[in-house]
Design an enzyme around this catalytic site. Structure first.
Site, PDB file in Angstrom:
ATOM      1  N   ASP A 174       0.833  -1.196   0.000  1.00 22.32           N
ATOM      2  CA  ASP A 174       0.000   0.000   0.000  1.00 22.32           C
ATOM      3  C   ASP A 174       0.868   1.248   0.000  1.00 22.32           C
ATOM      4  O   ASP A 174       2.093   1.175   0.123  1.00 22.32           O
ATOM      5  CB  ASP A 174      -0.951   0.002   1.207  1.00 22.32           C
ATOM      6  CG  ASP A 174      -0.297  -0.520   2.480  1.00 22.32           C
ATOM      7  OD1 ASP A 174       0.873  -0.191   2.715  1.00 22.32           O
ATOM      8  OD2 ASP A 174      -0.957  -1.263   3.235  1.00 22.32           O
ATOM      9  N   ASN A 178      -8.209  -2.694  14.204  1.00 24.53           N
ATOM     10  CA  ASN A 178      -9.589  -2.964  13.796  1.00 24.53           C
ATOM     11  C   ASN A 178      -9.678  -4.148  12.838  1.00 24.53           C
ATOM     12  O   ASN A 178     -10.716  -4.362  12.211  1.00 24.53           O
ATOM     13  CB  ASN A 178     -10.222  -1.717  13.177  1.00 24.53           C
ATOM     14  CG  ASN A 178      -9.531  -1.283  11.890  1.00 24.53           C
ATOM     15  OD1 ASN A 178      -8.563  -1.900  11.443  1.00 24.53           O
ATOM     16  ND2 ASN A 178     -10.027  -0.208  11.286  1.00 24.53           N
ATOM     17  N   HIS A 233      -7.787  -4.671  10.077  1.00 22.19           N
ATOM     18  CA  HIS A 233      -7.466  -4.459   8.672  1.00 22.19           C
ATOM     19  C   HIS A 233      -6.144  -5.137   8.307  1.00 22.19           C
ATOM     20  O   HIS A 233      -5.257  -5.329   9.150  1.00 22.19           O
ATOM     21  CB  HIS A 233      -7.451  -2.970   8.313  1.00 22.19           C
ATOM     22  CG  HIS A 233      -6.295  -2.188   8.850  1.00 22.19           C
ATOM     23  ND1 HIS A 233      -6.436  -1.216   9.819  1.00 22.19           N
ATOM     24  CD2 HIS A 233      -4.977  -2.195   8.540  1.00 22.19           C
ATOM     25  CE1 HIS A 233      -5.263  -0.673  10.078  1.00 22.19           C
ATOM     26  NE2 HIS A 233      -4.353  -1.249   9.311  1.00 22.19           N
ATOM     27  N   GLU A 251      -9.914  -1.771   5.140  1.00 19.94           N
ATOM     28  CA  GLU A 251     -10.640  -1.456   6.360  1.00 19.94           C
ATOM     29  C   GLU A 251     -11.884  -2.348   6.488  1.00 19.94           C
ATOM     30  O   GLU A 251     -12.304  -3.001   5.515  1.00 19.94           O
ATOM     31  CB  GLU A 251     -11.053   0.016   6.341  1.00 19.94           C
ATOM     32  CG  GLU A 251      -9.888   1.000   6.317  1.00 19.94           C
ATOM     33  CD  GLU A 251      -9.274   1.247   7.683  1.00 19.94           C
ATOM     34  OE1 GLU A 251      -9.251   0.312   8.512  1.00 19.94           O
ATOM     35  OE2 GLU A 251      -8.797   2.378   7.924  1.00 19.94           O
TER      36      GLU A 251
END
Length: 264
Positions: free
Chosen positions: A71, A140, A142, A147
């Site tokens: 990314d 979370n 990811h 996400e």
């Protein structure tokens, strides 16, 4: 469920296990370049330090390797110290004998981010499958910057970061407001094309996400849980990150995943 969970004493031992998987791919390549998938963040850093040490001490060579980043932030200049292109150079590739031209990342400076995402997806398809993909996990759940809510078959695309992810990444920037709002990330489907996924997580703050990914429902609410559908996925943890998995967790096989060499 096809995840092999390995719990090791500390982050350094986790790094050595991840480095084993990368070294096996590099030394076992039979013709053609080996493709390595690289992640940024804190958890992979001991693995990168170990790979640098093996290169310098043992002569482990990356001359025939190609590297592909997961990314990149949108809007940061290429030379910004927190652009992932710069981070991976600083933490790993500048210390190896890999050709700098063989280290690839999404173009976070592109005027048309959607077109840049499509170009990177095509580059990955043309290069052939990633042999070993290193992954971290966000608090979370990811992976990459996929996400919660990311579709299982998603490909490289533009993603808007959640407030939680931006807050978690603020420690790398001078001010919280400097964290970009958008990124380019490989999708869950893109990541899933790799031959071997190696997710590493260390520290107590990762324990809830790890437990949800390994034991919770498989679905987009916890994107890392979708890795359980992969035929070869190894999760490497220190005891703090594994705290939510319950007793008997070390080395426990969940399904038919393949263990990292030397850890069973």
């Amino acid at each position: 469920m096809t995840v092999h969970v390995v719990v090791l004493p500390d982050p350094a031992a986790c790094g050595a296990a991840v480095a084993d998987a990368v070294a096996d791919a590099v030394t076992g390549a039979a013709g053609g370049p080996v493709n390595l998938g690289l992640a940024t963040g804190s958890s992979p850093l001991p693995a990168y330090a170990e790979l640098i040490r093996r290169h310098r001490r043992d002569g482990l060579s990356f001359r025939g390797a190609r590297a592909f980043l997961l990314d990149e932030y949108l809007g940061l200049p290429r030379d910004h110290p927190q652009s992932y292109r710069q981070v991976i150079r600083r933490e790993l590739t500048d210390h190896l004998d890999i050709d700098p031209a063989a280290v690839h990342a999404p173009d976070g400076t592109a005027d048309d981010p959607a077109a840049a995402a499509a170009r990177y997806e095509r580059l990955l398809l043309d290069a052939g499958p990633i042999d070993v993909q290193i992954l971290g996990i966000g608090r979370n759940g990811h992976v990459g910057f996929n996400e919660p809510g990311s579709p299982p078959g998603s490909t490289t695309r533009v993603v808007t970061l959640t407030g939680r992810t931006r807050a978690d990444n603020a420690r790398f920037f001078d001010r919280p407001q400097d964290v970009p709002h958008r990124v380019l990330t490989q999708g869950i489907g893109t990541i899933g094309r790799a031959a071997h996924l190696v997710l590493v997580a260390t520290g107590p703050e990762k324990a809830p996400a790890v437990a949800a990914a390994v034991h919770g429902p498989v679905g987009s609410a916890v994107p890392a849980s979708l890795l359980r559908d992969h035929p070869r996925c190894t999760v490497v943890l220190d005891p703090a990150a594994a705290a939510g998995l319950g007793p008997g967790r070390s080395g426990r096989m969940c399904g038919t995943g393949t263990p990292v060499r030397g850890y069973r």
